[in-house]
Enzyme design. Structure first.
Site, PDB file in Angstrom:
ATOM      1  N   ASP A   7       0.652  -1.263  -0.045  1.00 50.75           N
ATOM      2  CA  ASP A   7       0.127   0.133  -0.173  1.00 50.75           C
ATOM      3  C   ASP A   7       0.807   1.297  -0.152  1.00 50.75           C
ATOM      4  O   ASP A   7       2.117   1.287   0.226  1.00 50.75           O
ATOM      5  CB  ASP A   7      -0.703   0.046   1.335  1.00 50.75           C
ATOM      6  N   LYS A  25      -3.981   3.106  -2.831  1.00 54.05           N
ATOM      7  CA  LYS A  25      -4.942   3.928  -3.257  1.00 54.05           C
ATOM      8  C   LYS A  25      -5.091   5.250  -2.511  1.00 54.05           C
ATOM      9  O   LYS A  25      -5.093   4.876  -1.164  1.00 54.05           O
ATOM     10  CB  LYS A  25      -6.461   3.206  -3.108  1.00 54.05           C
ATOM     11  N   MET A  84      -8.722   7.285   9.126  1.00 54.85           N
ATOM     12  CA  MET A  84      -9.035   7.853   7.616  1.00 54.85           C
ATOM     13  C   MET A  84     -10.031   9.073   7.969  1.00 54.85           C
ATOM     14  O   MET A  84     -11.364   8.737   7.324  1.00 54.85           O
ATOM     15  CB  MET A  84      -9.429   6.738   6.923  1.00 54.85           C
TER      16      MET A  84
END
Length: 266
Positions: free
Chosen positions: A40, A62, A177
């Site tokens: 990641d 991403k 997040m």
């Protein structure tokens, strides 16, 4: 169990919050032996540098709503490599089972009858609390720990984590997040019933040399005061810190940053 990566196997592993010193020995051994590594974006360059020279590394992160690769394409990379007899390390930041896509990837591997293993890592919430020298649960302040995210899959309309009745007084809320609209997020949480003067800590780049810590209350949380992404929020009465601990933490971070600079200069 053989610690080395085995041909035809996929390993869904956690790289921890970013500091290479917080890797598990198991993940280190996989880095040293896997044929293909799919990391990641938040897996640090220092961690990837531990891979053996012959490993192929294909970043599959991403970020910021602009994926460079789709989830389906990640599945194809894993499946084709494993079916060709290569060992695959799917390396995720933190722990692979906390707000990642491990569920989707395990489903794809099961459907293709590919052997896989899940290797846990230190999730960012635990690493951030350790850096702050504060518990997330405490017998006198918090007997509940809630892990939530303000990020959702496409098509899911709920913009912020909410639940009926707000947050219990004896709970710590951790938001992964959270996005960049911290003021809006705080107002939504207060509207859901959380007391405005509940302590809140925003940690940017937890465990990295550029780590930034902002300690406030939920009512005082503001966009401009929080460092750059990635950010994690800790909210609750168990996370209050004496000012002396804040100074000590900043001193430690300054010393670590100076040491890192000295080391990189040779």
């Amino acid at each position: 169990m053989n610690a080395a990566a085995q041909p035809g196997n996929v390993y869904l592993a956690g790289a921890g919050p970013g500091d290479p010193n917080l890797l598990t020995l198991r993940v280190l051994r996989l880095l040293e032996t896997a044929d293909l590594i799919l990391p990641d974006d938040l897996v640090s360059a220092e961690i990837l540098a531990l891979a053996h020279p012959g490993a192929e590394i294909i970043p599959v992160g991403k970020r910021c709503g602009q994926p460079r690769i789709t989830q389906a394409e990640i599945h194809v990379l894993m499946l084709e490599a494993a079916q060709a007899g290569r060992s695959v390390l799917r390396l995720k930041s933190g722990d692979p089972l906390i707000f990642g896509r491990a569920g989707e990837e395990m489903a794809a591997l099961r459907a293709a009858r590919i052997p896989f293993e899940v290797v846990p890592g230190i999730t960012t919430a635990f690493a951030a609390a350790a850096r702050l020298k504060t518990p997330l649960t405490d017998r006198s302040a918090a007997s509940k720990l809630i892990l939530a995210t303000a990020h959702h899959a496409a098509g899911k309309s709920e913009p912020t984590p909410k639940w009926a009745g707000g947050l219990a007084d004896d709970a710590t809320l951790v938001i992964y997040m959270p996005g960049r609209k911290f003021r809006v997020l705080a107002e939504d949480l207060i509207a859901s019933g959380i007391v405005p003067d509940t302590p809140c800590v925003a940690i940017s780049n937890a465990t990295a040399p550029e780590e930034h810590i902002h300690r406030t209350t939920l009512a005082g949380l503001d966009d401009a005061d929080v460092g750059p992404a990635p950010v994690i929020l800790l909210i609750g009465h168990a996370i209050q810190l004496p000012a002396s601990d804040d100074r000590e933490l900043k001193d430690v971070l300054s010393l670590e940053s100076a040491a890192n600079c000295s080391g990189s200069a040779g």
